[in-house]
Design a protein around this motif. Structure first.
Motif, mmCIF file in Angstrom:
data_model
loop_
_atom_site.group_PDB
_atom_site.id
_atom_site.type_symbol
_atom_site.label_atom_id
_atom_site.label_comp_id
_atom_site.label_asym_id
_atom_site.label_seq_id
_atom_site.Cartn_x
_atom_site.Cartn_y
_atom_site.Cartn_z
ATOM 1 N N LEU A 62 52.290 51.523 64.327
ATOM 2 C CA LEU A 62 53.256 51.902 65.173
ATOM 3 C C LEU A 62 53.586 52.833 64.795
ATOM 4 O O LEU A 62 55.106 53.407 65.623
ATOM 5 N N ARG A 63 53.729 53.232 63.533
ATOM 6 C CA ARG A 63 55.077 54.762 63.731
ATOM 7 C C ARG A 63 53.474 55.801 63.124
ATOM 8 O O ARG A 63 54.392 56.365 64.013
ATOM 9 N N LEU A 64 52.653 55.607 63.359
ATOM 10 C CA LEU A 64 51.719 56.954 63.837
ATOM 11 C C LEU A 64 52.087 57.284 65.673
ATOM 12 O O LEU A 64 52.162 57.718 65.863
ATOM 13 N N HIS A 65 52.521 56.012 66.250
ATOM 14 C CA HIS A 65 52.802 56.445 67.976
ATOM 15 C C HIS A 65 53.261 56.978 67.966
ATOM 16 O O HIS A 65 53.873 57.656 68.682
ATOM 17 N N ASP A 68 53.344 59.898 66.707
ATOM 18 C CA ASP A 68 52.557 61.392 67.843
ATOM 19 C C ASP A 68 53.286 61.343 68.745
ATOM 20 O O ASP A 68 53.750 62.613 69.698
ATOM 21 N N CYS A 69 54.492 60.730 69.878
ATOM 22 C CA CYS A 69 55.521 61.009 71.365
ATOM 23 C C CYS A 69 56.218 61.825 70.285
ATOM 24 O O CYS A 69 57.159 62.227 71.528
ATOM 25 N N PHE A 70 56.821 62.044 69.537
ATOM 26 C CA PHE A 70 58.045 62.449 69.510
ATOM 27 C C PHE A 70 58.127 63.839 69.108
ATOM 28 O O PHE A 70 58.417 65.024 68.921
ATOM 29 N N VAL A 71 56.717 65.023 68.871
ATOM 30 C CA VAL A 71 56.331 66.253 69.268
ATOM 31 C C VAL A 71 55.200 66.375 70.069
ATOM 32 O O VAL A 71 54.404 65.913 70.260
ATOM 33 N N ARG A 72 55.411 66.859 70.842
ATOM 34 C CA ARG A 72 55.056 67.366 72.141
ATOM 35 C C ARG A 72 54.380 66.289 72.673
ATOM 36 O O ARG A 72 53.595 66.419 73.839
ATOM 37 N N GLY A 73 54.605 65.252 73.259
ATOM 38 C CA GLY A 73 55.425 63.632 73.904
ATOM 39 C C GLY A 73 53.709 63.158 73.237
ATOM 40 O O GLY A 73 53.346 63.187 72.532
ATOM 41 N N CYS A 74 53.576 62.131 73.886
ATOM 42 C CA CYS A 74 52.222 61.210 73.244
ATOM 43 C C CYS A 74 51.180 62.220 73.577
ATOM 44 O O CYS A 74 50.702 61.281 75.036
ATOM 45 N N ASP A 75 50.499 62.270 73.355
ATOM 46 C CA ASP A 75 48.687 63.372 73.377
ATOM 47 C C ASP A 75 48.281 63.212 72.273
ATOM 48 O O ASP A 75 47.332 64.320 72.873
ATOM 49 N N GLY A 76 48.680 62.682 71.138
ATOM 50 C CA GLY A 76 47.638 62.581 69.986
ATOM 51 C C GLY A 76 47.362 63.610 69.662
ATOM 52 O O GLY A 76 45.896 64.059 68.668
ATOM 53 N N THR A 90 48.338 71.599 61.355
ATOM 54 C CA THR A 90 48.521 71.064 62.213
ATOM 55 C C THR A 90 49.798 69.949 61.781
ATOM 56 O O THR A 90 50.194 69.834 59.914
ATOM 57 N N GLU A 91 50.118 69.039 62.505
ATOM 58 C CA GLU A 91 51.533 68.104 62.210
ATOM 59 C C GLU A 91 50.831 66.986 61.361
ATOM 60 O O GLU A 91 51.804 67.050 60.711
ATOM 61 N N LYS A 92 49.685 66.827 60.865
ATOM 62 C CA LYS A 92 48.870 65.884 59.683
ATOM 63 C C LYS A 92 49.829 66.450 59.065
ATOM 64 O O LYS A 92 50.348 65.624 57.468
ATOM 65 N N VAL A 93 49.502 67.681 58.258
ATOM 66 C CA VAL A 93 50.865 67.915 56.604
ATOM 67 C C VAL A 93 51.821 68.468 56.719
ATOM 68 O O VAL A 93 52.461 68.841 55.735
ATOM 69 N N ALA A 94 53.151 68.168 57.956
ATOM 70 C CA ALA A 94 54.167 68.240 57.684
ATOM 71 C C ALA A 94 54.554 66.912 57.140
ATOM 72 O O ALA A 94 54.519 65.902 56.602
ATOM 73 N N VAL A 95 55.505 67.779 56.064
ATOM 74 C CA VAL A 95 56.346 66.401 55.336
ATOM 75 C C VAL A 95 56.520 65.586 55.847
ATOM 76 O O VAL A 95 56.434 64.036 55.461
ATOM 77 N N SER A 158 55.212 73.273 62.170
ATOM 78 C CA SER A 158 56.633 73.080 61.895
ATOM 79 C C SER A 158 57.116 72.390 63.472
ATOM 80 O O SER A 158 58.166 72.231 62.735
ATOM 81 N N GLU A 159 56.423 71.817 64.257
ATOM 82 C CA GLU A 159 56.846 70.897 65.644
ATOM 83 C C GLU A 159 57.150 69.804 64.617
ATOM 84 O O GLU A 159 58.056 69.302 65.528
ATOM 85 N N ALA A 160 56.677 69.035 64.104
ATOM 86 C CA ALA A 160 56.650 67.659 63.952
ATOM 87 C C ALA A 160 57.857 68.143 62.943
ATOM 88 O O ALA A 160 58.692 67.063 62.245
ATOM 89 N N LEU A 161 57.524 68.829 61.739
ATOM 90 C CA LEU A 161 58.993 68.984 60.870
ATOM 91 C C LEU A 161 60.155 69.097 61.862
ATOM 92 O O LEU A 161 61.250 68.326 61.731
#
Length: 331
Positions: A62-65, A68-76, A90-95, A158-161
Motif C-alpha cells: 500500500l505504501r509502495l503505491h 509511486d503516485c506522489f512522484v511523476r504520478g502513478c507510473d511505476g 532512481t527513486e528507489k535510492v532516495a531517503v 531527487s524528485e522522490a525527495l
C-alpha cells in the motif's frame, strides 16, 4: 509565511490543482477485458496465495503505491533500478524510499501476468491492483481500481525527495503537498488512515523523542509523555537505532480499523505528520467524524480517496510504455 501565506502563492496552487485534477487520463474499469481478460484474476489469485504467508506485506505494498503516485504520478517509476543508461539515481535510492518493501512481490506478479499476456499489463497497474487486493486479503477495505496506466521511463531520486511528504511534516507542508496532487484536506486525513496497519523504523520519528527542533534532550510537546517514554525505554533506546521496527498503530497494526485516528486524538500518533492533523480545526473535525462514525463508512470513504489517488498524473494512451520487466525500461 504560515500555511499558504500570500495570495499569489494561493492562486498558483489553485491553478496547479486545476491542472492536476484534469490530468487523470482515460482509465477505466476492466481495461484489460479484451486484451488480457484473466489479468486481474491472475493478480488477485497471486495475492490471495502469497499475502497470508506474509501479511505485513499488505501495508508495504500500500505504501509502495502511495510513493509511486506522489512522484511523476502513478507510473511505476518507483520500481526502476539504477543502471548506467539511466545516468541518475532512481527513486528507489532516495531517503523516503530506502525502507520500501515489496519489489520482489511485484516482480512475481508481473511474471505471472506476462506468462498469460506478454507486453500487455503495465507495472503501474499491477502496483495499484496489488495494493488494493493485498489490503482486502488482510480484512481491509475494497476500492475500485480503474486501469489503463502506462509505465514511465524516468525515475529520479531527487524528485522522490522533493515530492514525498516526510513523517516530520507539519500541517502546512502536508496541505501543500497533497493539494499539489489534487487531494484535499479530507483526503489527506483519510489516506493518513493507512497508518492503521504496518510498521516504521526509529529514524522516522526519533527526533520527537531525543532532539525535537534540533535541541538535544527536547521532546516533542505534541507527543503524549507516557507514550514517548515507552518508546524510548522499550523501542528506540538510542537516537542512532536504525534497525528497530515500531508499530504505527500499537496493538492493532494488523487490523484496518479506526484505532489510528483514536490514537492521534490522544496525542499518540507516531509521526509528527500524524500529530499535525490535529493542529488544523478542519482536519481534526474530519478525524472526530471518522471516530464517531462506523468502520463501514471509513472503508467507503477511504476507498474513494484511494481511487482518486490512483489517478494522479497517470500516463495513458500512447504515453510511456508497457515494461517487460518492472525494474527496467524497455530497451
Amino acid at each position: 509565511m504560515s500555511k499558504f501565506g500570500y495570495l499569489g502563492n494561493f492562486l498558483v496552487l489553485c491553478i496547479l490543482v486545476g491542472i492536476v485534477g484534469s490530468s487523470h487520463g482515460q482509465l477505466q474499469l476492466n481495461f484489460y477485458a479484451k486484451s488480457c481478460p484473466q489479468a486481474e484474476k491472475i493478480i488477485q489469485d497471486y495475492v490471495q496465495k502469497q499475502i497470508p504467508h506474509a501479511p505485513s506485506l499488505a501495508a508495504a505494498l500500500l505504501r509502495l503505491h502511495f510513493h509511486d503516485c506522489f512522484v511523476r504520478g502513478c507510473d511505476g517509476s518507483v520500481l526502476l533500478n539504477f543502471t548506467l543508461s539511466t545516468k541518475n539515481q532512481t527513486e528507489k535510492v532516495a531517503v523516503p524510499n530506502q525502507t520500501l518493501r515489496g519489489f520482489p512481490f511485484i516482480d512475481g506478479v508481473k511474471k505471472a501476468v506476462e506468462a498469460e499476456c506478454p507486453g500487455v499489463v503495465s507495472c503501474a497497474d499491477i502496483v495499484a491492483l496489488v495494493a488494493r487486493d493485498s489490503v482486502v486479503v488482510t480484512g481491509g477495505p475494497y476500492w475500485k481500481v480503474p486501469t489503463g496506466r502506462r509505465d514511465g521511463r524516468i525515475s529520479n531520486a531527487s524528485e522522490a525527495l522533493a515530492n514525498i511528504p516526510p513523517p516530520t511534516s507539519n500541517f502546512s507542508s502536508l496541505q501543500t503537498s497533497f493539494a499539489s496532487k489534487g487531494l484535499d484536506l479530507k483526503e489527506l486525513v483519510l489516506l493518513s488512515g493507512a497508518h492503521t496497519i504496518g510498521v516504521s523504523h526509529c529514524p522516522s520519528f526519533s527526533s520527537r523523542l531525543y532532539n525535537f527542533t534540533g535541541v538535544w534532550g527536547k521532546k516533542d510537546p505534541s507527543l503524549d509523555s507516557e507514550y514517548a517514554s515507552n518508546l524510548k525505554m522499550k523501542k528506540c533506546k538510542s537516537i542512532n537505532d536504525n534497525t528497530t521496527i515500531v508499530e504505527m498503530d500499537p496493538g492493532s497494526s494488523s487490523k484496518f480499523d479506526l484505532s489510528y485516528f483514536q490514537l492521534v486524538l490522544k496525542r499518540k500518533g507516531l509521526f509528527q505528520s500524524d500529530a499535525a492533523l490535529t493542529t488544523s480545526a478542519t482536519t481534526k473535525s474530519f478525524i472526530n467524524q471518522l471516530v464517531q462514525g462506523s468502520l463501514k463508512q471509513f472503508y467507503a470513504e477511504f476507498g474513494v480517496a484511494m481511487e482518486k489517488m490512483g489517478k494522479i498524473e497517470v500516463k495513458t494512451g500512447s504515453a510511456g510504455e508497457i515494461r517487460k520487466h518492472c525494474a527496467a525500461v524497455n530497451s
